[in-house]
Design an enzyme around this catalytic site. Structure first.
Site, PDB file in Angstrom:
ATOM      1  N   HIS A  33      22.278  40.761  35.161  1.00 45.87           N
ATOM      2  CA  HIS A  33      22.207  41.056  33.718  1.00 45.87           C
ATOM      3  C   HIS A  33      22.189  42.566  33.484  1.00 45.87           C
ATOM      4  O   HIS A  33      22.854  43.076  32.580  1.00 45.87           O
ATOM      5  CB  HIS A  33      20.926  40.470  33.107  1.00 45.87           C
ATOM      6  CG  HIS A  33      20.826  38.975  33.166  1.00 45.87           C
ATOM      7  ND1 HIS A  33      19.871  38.320  33.905  1.00 45.87           N
ATOM      8  CD2 HIS A  33      21.556  38.002  32.568  1.00 45.87           C
ATOM      9  CE1 HIS A  33      20.008  37.020  33.749  1.00 45.87           C
ATOM     10  NE2 HIS A  33      21.024  36.794  32.949  1.00 45.87           N
ATOM     11  N   GLN A 144      31.081  37.035  36.051  1.00 51.96           N
ATOM     12  CA  GLN A 144      32.055  36.159  36.694  1.00 51.96           C
ATOM     13  C   GLN A 144      31.387  34.979  37.419  1.00 51.96           C
ATOM     14  O   GLN A 144      32.010  33.974  37.700  1.00 51.96           O
ATOM     15  CB  GLN A 144      32.893  36.996  37.687  1.00 51.96           C
ATOM     16  CG  GLN A 144      33.869  36.221  38.571  1.00 51.96           C
ATOM     17  CD  GLN A 144      34.929  35.477  37.771  1.00 51.96           C
ATOM     18  OE1 GLN A 144      35.275  35.882  36.657  1.00 51.96           O
ATOM     19  NE2 GLN A 144      35.434  34.382  38.326  1.00 51.96           N
ATOM     20  N   SER A 181      20.959  34.636  40.253  1.00 45.04           N
ATOM     21  CA  SER A 181      20.832  33.635  39.195  1.00 45.04           C
ATOM     22  C   SER A 181      19.346  33.483  38.895  1.00 45.04           C
ATOM     23  O   SER A 181      18.514  33.539  39.818  1.00 45.04           O
ATOM     24  CB  SER A 181      21.388  32.289  39.692  1.00 45.04           C
ATOM     25  OG  SER A 181      20.907  31.248  38.867  1.00 45.04           O
TER      26      SER A 181
END
Ligand code: PAF
Length: 279
Positions: A33, A144, A181
């Site tokens: 992020h 992506q 993640s």
């Protein structure tokens, strides 16, 4: 940095900016992020980050209620990046009781994540469209890592003529290759130790592709055979698809391929992908 929770206040704050880069997130921020935030900052100067765990993109049996949340930590990370605006609305602010309009891309539900998670992309497209309408960014940034999400968002922007320039940034990985993640926090230490094998298997297929292999089934088999050696992995799908249409390929042509997969490791569902492109 302004923390904003209402649509009216967000609109008022937005009105003061000309160029505005948006990084939509569900919070529990990681380096992936933050790399999007830095790109937005470099390109737009002024950055808005939305933090909203979007209920409509989770299926009833999924992890909405236990999805990791830590607003205080997220705010500290974003303040350190010089972010100007953080939009962190409540679920009622985004979905009032009489809410009834969705953005649906029927083709997205036929393949890959869409087939595995019916209505997931209806939720993603709807909330991203709403965020674009509320925040009115000139630019928006996505990773992506969620490859099909990027295809869905690009199509929605095209189809609905949304005046936002979309940038897709490369997947950010841990040193051992595991794609970052927020859901990696669910992995037990032993699961975390074997999770990088996913990227290694994708890289093995990429090496064969670079050596000249163009048969999709052979490349998919390379990935599957490596992952099958670890009994803890349960393969949901492995795909070699056209990167733009996501149609499954038999032979990979000059357009290259999106090699993507979803595996279960214990109770955790992990996705990853590599773009196979001719160099
Ligand atoms: O990628 C995500 O975190 C989410 O799908 C998004 C784009 C913020 C929409 O809720």
């Amino acid at each position: 940095m302004q923390l904003i929770t209402t649509i009216a206040a967000m609109r008022a704050a937005r009105a003061e900016q000309t160029l505005l880069g948006l990084v939509p997130t569900m919070g529990y921020l990681h380096a992936g992020h933050l790399s999007l935030v830095r790109r937005a900052k470099a390109e737009c100067g002024c950055v808005a980050v939305s933090i909203f765990v979007n209920p409509t993109q989770f299926r009833p049996n999924e992890d909405f209620s236990r999805y990791p949340r830590d607003l205080e930590r997220d705010l500290a990370l974003l303040a350190a990046e010089g972010v100007e605006l953080v939009f962190a609305p409540s679920a009622d602010e985004i979905y009032p009781a009489d809410f009834g309009t969705y953005v649906i891309l029927p083709a997205a539900d036929e393949v890959l994540e869409g087939a595995a998670r019916p209505n997931h992309f209806r939720g993603v497209a709807t909330v991203v469209c709403k965020l674009f309408n509320i925040i009115q960014p000139t630019h928006a940034y996505f990773g992506q890592k969620d490859a099909q999400q990027t295809v869905v968002i690009r199509q929605m922007v095209r189809d609905l003529n949304l005046p936002v320039e979309i940038t897709i940034a490369p997947t950010v990985r841990e040193a051992d290759g595991l794609a970052l993640s927020s859901r990696n926090s669910y992995l037990s230490p032993s699961e975390r130790a074997i999770a990088p094998q996913i990227y290694q298997a994708l890289m093995a297929a990429q090496a064969r592709y670079q050596a000249g292999e163009r048969t999709a089934a052979t490349l998919k088999h390379t990935v599957a055979a490596l992952l099958q050696q670890e009994p803890a992995f349960h393969m949901e799908y492995i795909s070699a698809a056209d990167p733009l249409t996501l149609r499954e390929l038999k032979l990979i042509g000059p357009q290259g391929a999106l090699l993507s997969l979803a595996v279960r490791l214990g109770s955790v569902r992990l996705i990853d992908n590599l773009l196979l492109t001719e160099v």
